[in-house]
Design a protein around this motif. Structure first.
Motif, PDB file in Angstrom:
ATOM      1  N   ARG A 191       1.025  -1.159   0.048  1.00 61.68           N
ATOM      2  CA  ARG A 191       0.053   0.024  -0.082  1.00 61.68           C
ATOM      3  C   ARG A 191       0.839   1.146   0.037  1.00 61.68           C
ATOM      4  O   ARG A 191       2.151   1.276   0.373  1.00 61.68           O
ATOM      5  CB  ARG A 191      -0.910   0.138   1.258  1.00 61.68           C
ATOM      6  N   LYS A 192       0.254   2.328  -0.462  1.00 59.77           N
ATOM      7  CA  LYS A 192       1.226   3.563  -0.524  1.00 59.77           C
ATOM      8  C   LYS A 192       0.829   4.444   1.025  1.00 59.77           C
ATOM      9  O   LYS A 192      -0.178   4.472   1.274  1.00 59.77           O
ATOM     10  CB  LYS A 192       0.355   4.651  -1.400  1.00 59.77           C
ATOM     11  N   ILE A 193       1.920   4.393   1.530  1.00 58.27           N
ATOM     12  CA  ILE A 193       2.225   4.859   2.999  1.00 58.27           C
ATOM     13  C   ILE A 193       2.858   6.330   2.911  1.00 58.27           C
ATOM     14  O   ILE A 193       3.940   6.251   2.273  1.00 58.27           O
ATOM     15  CB  ILE A 193       2.820   4.029   4.000  1.00 58.27           C
ATOM     16  N   GLU A 194       2.342   7.195   3.487  1.00 59.02           N
ATOM     17  CA  GLU A 194       2.816   8.536   3.382  1.00 59.02           C
ATOM     18  C   GLU A 194       3.088   9.444   4.555  1.00 59.02           C
ATOM     19  O   GLU A 194       2.208   9.320   5.203  1.00 59.02           O
ATOM     20  CB  GLU A 194       2.204   9.391   2.039  1.00 59.02           C
ATOM     21  N   GLU A 230      -7.157   4.765   4.139  1.00 53.18           N
ATOM     22  CA  GLU A 230      -8.199   4.360   3.034  1.00 53.18           C
ATOM     23  C   GLU A 230      -8.014   2.810   3.044  1.00 53.18           C
ATOM     24  O   GLU A 230      -7.246   2.284   2.197  1.00 53.18           O
ATOM     25  CB  GLU A 230      -7.888   5.100   1.756  1.00 53.18           C
ATOM     26  N   GLY A 231      -8.977   2.104   3.462  1.00 51.17           N
ATOM     27  CA  GLY A 231      -9.194   0.761   3.723  1.00 51.17           C
ATOM     28  C   GLY A 231      -9.868   0.268   2.473  1.00 51.17           C
ATOM     29  O   GLY A 231     -10.626   1.070   1.710  1.00 51.17           O
ATOM     30  N   PRO A 272     -13.386   3.819   5.500  1.00 47.92           N
ATOM     31  CA  PRO A 272     -12.228   4.815   5.702  1.00 47.92           C
ATOM     32  C   PRO A 272     -11.846   4.376   7.443  1.00 47.92           C
ATOM     33  O   PRO A 272     -12.683   3.935   8.099  1.00 47.92           O
ATOM     34  CB  PRO A 272     -12.392   5.942   5.903  1.00 47.92           C
ATOM     35  N   TYR A 273     -10.367   4.188   7.714  1.00 44.12           N
ATOM     36  CA  TYR A 273      -9.866   3.951   9.307  1.00 44.12           C
ATOM     37  C   TYR A 273      -9.133   5.151   9.806  1.00 44.12           C
ATOM     38  O   TYR A 273      -8.461   5.732   8.851  1.00 44.12           O
ATOM     39  CB  TYR A 273      -9.138   2.736   9.067  1.00 44.12           C
ATOM     40  N   TYR A 328      -0.247  10.213   9.355  1.00 44.50           N
ATOM     41  CA  TYR A 328       0.400   9.650   8.048  1.00 44.50           C
ATOM     42  C   TYR A 328      -0.835   9.176   7.335  1.00 44.50           C
ATOM     43  O   TYR A 328      -2.146   9.283   7.731  1.00 44.50           O
ATOM     44  CB  TYR A 328       0.894   8.100   8.826  1.00 44.50           C
ATOM     45  N   THR A 329      -0.684   8.652   6.179  1.00 44.80           N
ATOM     46  CA  THR A 329      -1.882   8.292   5.352  1.00 44.80           C
ATOM     47  C   THR A 329      -1.341   6.817   4.672  1.00 44.80           C
ATOM     48  O   THR A 329      -0.450   6.481   4.401  1.00 44.80           O
ATOM     49  CB  THR A 329      -2.250   9.108   3.914  1.00 44.80           C
ATOM     50  N   ILE A 330      -2.458   6.186   4.499  1.00 44.73           N
ATOM     51  CA  ILE A 330      -2.231   4.889   3.845  1.00 44.73           C
ATOM     52  C   ILE A 330      -3.525   4.726   2.889  1.00 44.73           C
ATOM     53  O   ILE A 330      -4.458   4.708   3.344  1.00 44.73           O
ATOM     54  CB  ILE A 330      -2.388   3.667   4.711  1.00 44.73           C
ATOM     55  N   THR A 331      -3.048   4.535   1.646  1.00 46.62           N
ATOM     56  CA  THR A 331      -4.053   4.406   0.731  1.00 46.62           C
ATOM     57  C   THR A 331      -4.198   2.993  -0.004  1.00 46.62           C
ATOM     58  O   THR A 331      -3.148   2.158  -0.248  1.00 46.62           O
ATOM     59  CB  THR A 331      -3.846   5.461  -0.434  1.00 46.62           C
ATOM     60  N   TYR A 332      -5.517   2.497  -0.132  1.00 51.88           N
ATOM     61  CA  TYR A 332      -5.679   1.211  -1.001  1.00 51.88           C
ATOM     62  C   TYR A 332      -5.496   1.392  -2.468  1.00 51.88           C
ATOM     63  O   TYR A 332      -4.734   0.434  -2.993  1.00 51.88           O
ATOM     64  CB  TYR A 332      -7.290   0.790  -0.671  1.00 51.88           C
TER      65      TYR A 332
END
Length: 145
Positions: free
Chosen positions: A5-8, A62-63, A67-68, A22-26
């Protein structure tokens, strides 16, 4: 099945009280943080700890299904408290019997553990150093294959 996943995280991604974001996107997109930031304000108020003096981070995730919002904060010397909220039917709910953090969130938590050890859990703790330290996330640039 596991897929990267994209972690930023960016240097300026702190909320008004210094909580690291932090963000994590599906999908391989940029996450719109507005929905999460609004929820984070009310969640922090409901917990009622002195956020400006607390080492803390949040993950806007973004699961695949929902969204979590994961909020982690350090208390009692070296304990990480983790709260998980899921956005369902226009409401953020916390239900530990149904929802938790996932393996993608654990990558952020591992990095935050290391940052905490190096900046807070030592003879001369520095909240400022904690809030301004970024460790490389292995998947920070990795997109879904």
């Amino acid at each position: 099945m596991y897929k990267p996943r994209k972690i930023e995280q960016q240097d300026n991604w702190l909320d008004e009280s210094g909580v690291k974001i932090y963000t994590i996107t599906y999908q391989a997109n940029i996450l719109d943080q507005a929905l999460y930031k609004k929820a984070l304000i009310s969640i922090k108020q409901s917990i009622g700890i002195p956020w400006k003096n607390t080492a803390a981070f949040t993950i806007f995730h973004e699961g695949e299904l929902y969204p979590y919002l994961i909020l982690g904060y350090w208390q009692n010397g070296n304990e990480l408290f983790v709260r998980v909220y899921v956005h369902i039917n226009k409401h953020w709910i916390e239900d530990p019997a149904q929802f938790s953090f996932c393996l993608y969130d654990m990558e952020v938590m591992w990095n935050e553990r290391n940052i905490y050890i190096n900046t807070i859990d030592k003879d001369s703790p520095s909240l400022d150093a904690y809030q301004n330290t970024r460790l490389p996330l292995e998947s920070q640039s990795a997109l879904i294959e």
